[in-house]
Design a protein around this motif. Structure first.
Motif, mmCIF file in Angstrom:
data_model
loop_
_atom_site.group_PDB
_atom_site.id
_atom_site.type_symbol
_atom_site.label_atom_id
_atom_site.label_comp_id
_atom_site.label_asym_id
_atom_site.label_seq_id
_atom_site.Cartn_x
_atom_site.Cartn_y
_atom_site.Cartn_z
ATOM 1 N N TRP A 259 0.874 -1.177 0.000
ATOM 2 C CA TRP A 259 0.000 0.000 0.000
ATOM 3 C C TRP A 259 0.909 1.224 0.000
ATOM 4 N N ILE A 260 0.707 2.143 -0.950
ATOM 5 C CA ILE A 260 1.634 3.274 -1.144
ATOM 6 C C ILE A 260 0.874 4.598 -1.160
ATOM 7 N N TYR A 261 1.389 5.566 -0.374
ATOM 8 C CA TYR A 261 0.838 6.925 -0.346
ATOM 9 C C TYR A 261 1.420 7.712 -1.510
ATOM 10 N N VAL B 46 5.636 3.922 1.656
ATOM 11 C CA VAL B 46 4.945 2.646 1.830
ATOM 12 C C VAL B 46 4.188 2.701 3.149
ATOM 13 N N VAL B 47 2.867 2.547 3.071
ATOM 14 C CA VAL B 47 2.002 2.605 4.239
ATOM 15 C C VAL B 47 1.978 1.256 4.944
ATOM 16 N N LYS B 48 1.921 0.179 4.145
ATOM 17 C CA LYS B 48 1.867 -1.162 4.711
ATOM 18 C C LYS B 48 2.272 -2.167 3.649
ATOM 19 N N GLU B 49 2.940 -3.229 4.092
ATOM 20 C CA GLU B 49 3.252 -4.361 3.221
ATOM 21 C C GLU B 49 2.693 -5.607 3.873
ATOM 22 N N ASP B 50 2.192 -6.513 3.049
ATOM 23 C CA ASP B 50 1.608 -7.741 3.553
ATOM 24 C C ASP B 50 1.838 -8.830 2.516
ATOM 25 N N SER C 274 -6.285 -5.829 3.775
ATOM 26 C CA SER C 274 -6.930 -4.590 4.204
ATOM 27 C C SER C 274 -5.942 -3.690 4.943
ATOM 28 N N ILE C 275 -6.302 -2.396 4.979
ATOM 29 C CA ILE C 275 -5.571 -1.423 5.786
ATOM 30 C C ILE C 275 -6.599 -0.591 6.539
ATOM 31 N N GLN C 276 -6.204 -0.142 7.710
ATOM 32 C CA GLN C 276 -7.043 0.764 8.488
ATOM 33 C C GLN C 276 -6.140 1.578 9.392
ATOM 34 N N LYS C 277 -6.633 2.746 9.774
ATOM 35 C CA LYS C 277 -5.858 3.623 10.655
ATOM 36 C C LYS C 277 -6.856 4.361 11.544
ATOM 37 N N SER D 227 -6.617 6.792 13.587
ATOM 38 C CA SER D 227 -6.559 8.258 13.540
ATOM 39 C C SER D 227 -6.943 8.805 12.161
ATOM 40 N N GLY D 228 -7.102 7.942 11.192
ATOM 41 C CA GLY D 228 -7.517 8.354 9.847
ATOM 42 C C GLY D 228 -6.349 8.503 8.885
ATOM 43 N N TRP D 229 -6.600 8.141 7.655
ATOM 44 C CA TRP D 229 -5.584 8.252 6.592
ATOM 45 C C TRP D 229 -5.483 9.693 6.121
#
Length: 156
Positions: free
Chosen positions: A99-101, A106-110, A125-128, A130-132
């Motif tokens: 997942w790339i901003y 890189v926001v997350k790798e799985d 999936s990704i979640q945050k 505090s919000g993206w």
């Protein structure tokens, strides 16, 4: 024949030989043989055992593990699902997801290792809490080192 005539014959023959086209012709040198090295034919690349057939993004999944409603725009606090549909057959195949901003961060790798025989669905999936941050994102999916399949989305 007199002696002067006999002496003149060898001299005349020498002159004829010297000026004849045979005497002027240069000796041809045979060109060296051209050696053609056999080239190795490129080995055909084997077809991948498992390939990506579709990538869908959404906020929720249905009972079939596919996104309930495909979308490409999300709110900062949404959980974002990426559903990777594959086809093929392999006892062990690895799906890598990145997942790339927008700035390349890189926001997350799985990754998941799957065993498949035919069409399959794998979800990420990704979640945050505090919000993206708002902006453009993308998800890259790579199966067994093949070129990536990319899907872009926005957070607004």
């Amino acid at each position: 024949m007199n002696r002067n005539m006999l002496r003149a014959i060898p001299t005349a023959l020498c002159v004829l030989i010297a000026v004849s086209p045979i005497a002027c012709k240069k000796r041809e040198v045979a060109a060296p043989p051209v050696v053609v090295e056999p080239t190795a034919l490129p080995m055909p690349t084997p077809a991948p055992a498992v390939t990506v057939t579709d990538v869908s993004l959404g906020k929720s999944l249905g009972a079939d593990k596919k996104v309930a409603a495909a979308m490409d725009t999300f709110k900062p606090r949404d959980t974002i699902f990426a559903v990777v549909q594959t086809d093929g057959s392999a006892a062990s195949s690895v799906i890598n997801v990145k997942w790339i901003y927008q700035d390349g961060q890189v926001v997350k790798e799985d990754s998941r290792t799957i065993a498949v025989a035919g069409p399959a669905v794998t979800e990420f999936s990704i979640q945050k809490a505090s919000g993206w941050p708002k902006g453009d994102y993308k998800v890259e999916i790579v199966v067994d080192g093949q070129p990536p399949t990319t899907k872009s989305f926005k957070v607004q």
